[in-house]
Design an enzyme around this catalytic site. Structure first.
Site, PDB file in Angstrom:
ATOM      1  N   ASP A   7       0.855  -1.191   0.000  1.00  0.00           N
ATOM      2  CA  ASP A   7       0.000   0.000   0.000  1.00  0.00           C
ATOM      3  C   ASP A   7       0.891   1.241   0.000  1.00  0.00           C
ATOM      4  O   ASP A   7       1.223   1.771   1.062  1.00  0.00           O
ATOM      5  CB  ASP A   7      -0.904  -0.006   1.235  1.00  0.00           C
ATOM      6  CG  ASP A   7      -1.783   1.233   1.292  1.00  0.00           C
ATOM      7  OD1 ASP A   7      -2.330   1.615   0.243  1.00  0.00           O
ATOM      8  OD2 ASP A   7      -1.911   1.830   2.378  1.00  0.00           O
ATOM      9  N   GLU A  67      -3.064  -1.815  -4.689  1.00  0.00           N
ATOM     10  CA  GLU A  67      -4.299  -1.138  -5.055  1.00  0.00           C
ATOM     11  C   GLU A  67      -4.048  -0.258  -6.275  1.00  0.00           C
ATOM     12  O   GLU A  67      -3.018   0.406  -6.377  1.00  0.00           O
ATOM     13  CB  GLU A  67      -4.799  -0.257  -3.907  1.00  0.00           C
ATOM     14  CG  GLU A  67      -5.947  -0.913  -3.190  1.00  0.00           C
ATOM     15  CD  GLU A  67      -6.652   0.001  -2.207  1.00  0.00           C
ATOM     16  OE1 GLU A  67      -6.738   1.217  -2.436  1.00  0.00           O
ATOM     17  OE2 GLU A  67      -7.132  -0.534  -1.191  1.00  0.00           O
ATOM     18  N   ASP A 140      -1.600   1.304   7.439  1.00  0.00           N
ATOM     19  CA  ASP A 140      -0.831   0.981   6.234  1.00  0.00           C
ATOM     20  C   ASP A 140      -0.644  -0.529   6.098  1.00  0.00           C
ATOM     21  O   ASP A 140      -0.838  -1.099   5.028  1.00  0.00           O
ATOM     22  CB  ASP A 140       0.544   1.663   6.283  1.00  0.00           C
ATOM     23  CG  ASP A 140       0.427   3.142   6.547  1.00  0.00           C
ATOM     24  OD1 ASP A 140       0.080   3.879   5.624  1.00  0.00           O
ATOM     25  OD2 ASP A 140       0.653   3.564   7.701  1.00  0.00           O
TER      26      ASP A 140
END
Lengths: 162, 162
Positions: A7, A67, A140
């Site tokens: 991430d 992502e 995170d």
């Protein structure tokens, strides 16, 4: 099968490695990489990639998931995030680790069953699916584990498809 | 002093190495890197960085210069360009080559004396300043040489400043 979730953020990059054992998923490790604030962009990217290499060498994931970049954020943040992604992607690809992208809605949907779940719901499901107790888990790290879980579930569905 | 200029694009990345000899600047090499079109993003980034490494190993620049990302382009292009930049910056920084950024206006101004020069004017000045004849020069290579020339001129001005 070990999957690395990432991430990338402008200050911290969350990471999490998930392993499938039979029908269950387990968290192998998770945490975050935080390049020193005062440094130049290049040195921050070097720090990020060096720490990513350490995670890869220690935990040996076979695949990675990130992502997809959300185009709604402002151009300056988009540039910062995309630069970090470029550095991470090339570091992984140089080690033959392929990378898949999932939209935020796909990740939420894979974890909670609906694409509009909030951060807390996602984090609760990360803990539940991976059998994590009350141990501390940064946002995170949790987001990174979430995208790795998404990959693991999608991969399984793909392999069951005719 | 050898300076590497880079002009990352979504399909081609121009490069050019400029050397100062006394009061004059010379083009040591220039060209463009074009990762295969059909490949995944990661493999294209790996190709880009591998070719950059070859240029660096062969021509040994001490510093590098890039045009600052122009925030007016659409988010999708911005992501593609910023990812390539991230991969390039980390490749350079891992080899201790520091990088400077110049805005498009700064580059144009350094070459032609005004910040709104068109592509042709910039290319003409690149040829003139570097003593290039009529030899073919792609736009990507020319833009990369231009930003290297900008660095060389700025660097010289900086070192003359009290």
């Amino acid at each position: 099968m070990r999957i690395l979730g990432l991430d990338p953020g402008s200050r911290h990059t969350g990471f999490g490695v998930v392993e499938r054992r039979g029908a269950k998923l387990h968290a192998v490790t998770s945490g975050r990489i935080s390049p020193p604030k005062g440094q130049s962009l290049e040195l921050r990217l070097v720090h990020l990639c060096r720490e990513l290499e350490r995670v890869v060498e220690q935990f040996r994931p076979q695949a990675a998931a990130l992502e997809a970049l959300f185009q709604g954020v402002n151009p300056r943040s988009l540039i910062v995030l995309a630069q970090a992604r470029g550095a991470l992607l090339v570091t992984l690809a140089q080690r033959d680790i392929s990378c898949r992208e999932y939209s935020p809605a796909e990740v939420k949907s894979a974890l909670t069953g609906h694409g509009r779940a909030d951060k807390q719901q996602v984090q609760r499901m990360v803990r539940l699916i991976l059998g994590l107790g009350a141990e501390p888990l940064s946002v995170d790290a949790s987001d990174a584990l979430a995208v790795a879980v998404c990959y693991a579930q999608r991969y399984r569905l793909d392999s069951l498809a005719p």
